[in-house]
Structures are given as C-alpha cells and as structure tokens.
Enzyme design. Structure first.
Site, PDB file in Angstrom:
ATOM      1  N   CYS A  45      20.937  58.994  13.319  1.00  0.00           N
ATOM      2  CA  CYS A  45      20.857  60.432  13.686  1.00  0.00           C
ATOM      3  C   CYS A  45      22.317  61.214  13.625  1.00  0.00           C
ATOM      4  O   CYS A  45      22.559  62.339  12.982  1.00  0.00           O
ATOM      5  CB  CYS A  45      20.510  60.333  15.181  1.00  0.00           C
ATOM      6  SG  CYS A  45      18.876  59.900  15.546  1.00  0.00           S
TER       7      CYS A  45
HETATM    8  C1  BEZ Z   1      19.213  55.885  14.765  1.00  0.00           C
HETATM    9  O1  BEZ Z   1      19.462  57.113  14.668  1.00  0.00           O
HETATM   10  O2  BEZ Z   1      20.292  55.248  14.332  1.00  0.00           O
HETATM   11  C2  BEZ Z   1      18.205  55.370  15.490  1.00  0.00           C
HETATM   12  C3  BEZ Z   1      17.693  55.944  16.629  1.00  0.00           C
HETATM   13  C4  BEZ Z   1      16.637  55.543  17.369  1.00  0.00           C
HETATM   14  C5  BEZ Z   1      16.092  54.217  17.218  1.00  0.00           C
HETATM   15  C6  BEZ Z   1      16.604  53.685  15.933  1.00  0.00           C
HETATM   16  C7  BEZ Z   1      17.630  54.168  15.304  1.00  0.00           C
END
Ligand code: BEZ
Length: 211
Positions: A45
């Site tokens: 994210c």
């Molecule tokens: C991420 O943004 O890395 C992420 C967010 C939630 C679950 C898995 C990865």
C-alpha cells in the site's frame, strides 16, 4: 447491492485527510477514481500511494479526481502519510477517506469476507462526470496495482465517449482505433473520410488525427 458498470456511483459523506467530503459534490463535473487499499503502514500500500501521488498531474490533465480509503482512522492516515513522503519521495496529494465505520467500503462492497473479513481489498471504481460507474477492478492484497493502466482506460473511455470508436487490446493514446460495428461503411465514410484498414468486415482500423 452489487454495483455494476453503468450504475450511478452511490453518494456518501465521510471524513478524509482533506476534511469532510460529500462524494458527488467533491467530484463535481470531473471524472473520479475511488480506490481502496487494505491497510495503512503496510508495504504494498505504501508503494501504491506513492505511485499514485507521483501520477497526480496525469490524472489532473484528464480532469480526474482521485480519492482513496481504508478502514483505518484519520490519525493513522496522517501519521502514515509522513512515511509515504519519506519513503516514496512524494507527499500525498489527494484525499484519503477514513472508513473505520465501514460506511463507504460496505456501500461499494470493498470487503471480501472470504479473503479477509476486516480489511478492504484493492478495489478501483472509475466514475464519469454523469456519476456513472465505468470501470470496476478488484486486486488481491498481495498485488500492487499498475496505475498507468487506469490512465490508459481513462484515455480510452474519454475518446470512445467522443467518437464512434473502440480501442483494441493494449491500445495506447495515439494508436489506431476500431470503428464500432454499429457504424456501417456508408456512415464510416462520413466520419472517417480519409479511410480505414479493413482487416475483416467487422474489424476496421482507423488512424485518428487528434485523439
Ligand atoms: C500490503 O500492502 O503490503 C499488504 C496489506 C494487507 C495485506 C497484505 C499486504
């Protein structure tokens, strides 16, 4: 209610990093990209929001307003934006909704309980100036999105709204386009007097001058 292409994007009011937002009023006469990300302070994210912030000028040029959300609160959003600026080299330059009451994520069906019952998936809705939903995408948490693909789709939607054409696979702005099947050859002669390439009677490619 499942949202489908052509439906009116539901309106909402929600708090954001840029103050309280009435979604339809915020969009005004612009196009919109409403997207969710699963969680603040997560690696994928963080890269996604940095990329989107870098592309903000491209969305502005196309008259598109971008707005994001997760089920985190405003204080998390504000703290995390400092990390985004520090690690991605660009500060957040669009609002992030704080959806900890899940008002917007429920309205737009952004939580998929069999994937994760609390976090939003990576949803994207492209909305036109008439507030109609024109694209819906859903990506899993583990895969960061390609935001240049959203710009490509917006270019296609804006062009095909103006002219009686469709865009082929992998089309990019400036490439040849397809004359839609509902335009017969007589009508096509009026619309495209410089001619076209007929690969098959149903596959007619044309070069547009100022697309
Ligand atoms: C991420 O943004 O890395 C992420 C967010 C939630 C679950 C898995 C990865």
């Amino acid at each position: 209610m499942t949202l489908r292409l052509g439906d009116i994007a539901p309106n909402f009011e929600q708090e954001s990093t840029e103050g309280r937002i009435d979604f339809h009023a915020y969009l005004g006469d612009s196009w919109g990209v409403l997207f969710s990300h699963p969680k603040d302070f997560t690696p994928v994210c963080t890269t996604e929001l940095g990329q989107l912030a870098k592309l903000k000028g491209e969305f502005d040029q196309r008259n598109v307003k971008v707005i994001g959300l997760s089920v985190d609160g405003l204080s998390e959003h504000r703290l995390w934006s400092k990390d985004i600026e520090e690690t991605q080299g660009t500060a957040l330059n669009f609002p992030l909704l704080s959806d900890n009451d899940r008002k917007v994520s429920s309205l737009y069906d952004m939580i998929y309980p069999n994937a994760n019952d609390t976090l939003t998936v990576r949803s994207v809705f492209i909305i036109d100036p008439n507030k109609k939903v024109r694209l819906i995408l859903t990506y899993p948490a583990s895969t960061g999105r390609n935001f240049k693909e959203l710009l490509r789709v917006i270019d296609s939607l804006q062009l095909t709204d103006r002219k009686k054409v469709a865009t082929p696979a992998n089309w990019e702005k400036g490439d040849d386009v397809i004359i839609v099947p509902s335009v017969n050859n007589d009508a096509a002669k009026q619309l495209f007097p410089e001619g076209w390439q007929e690969v098959k009677p149903y596959l007619r490619l044309v070069k547009l001058k100022n697309s």
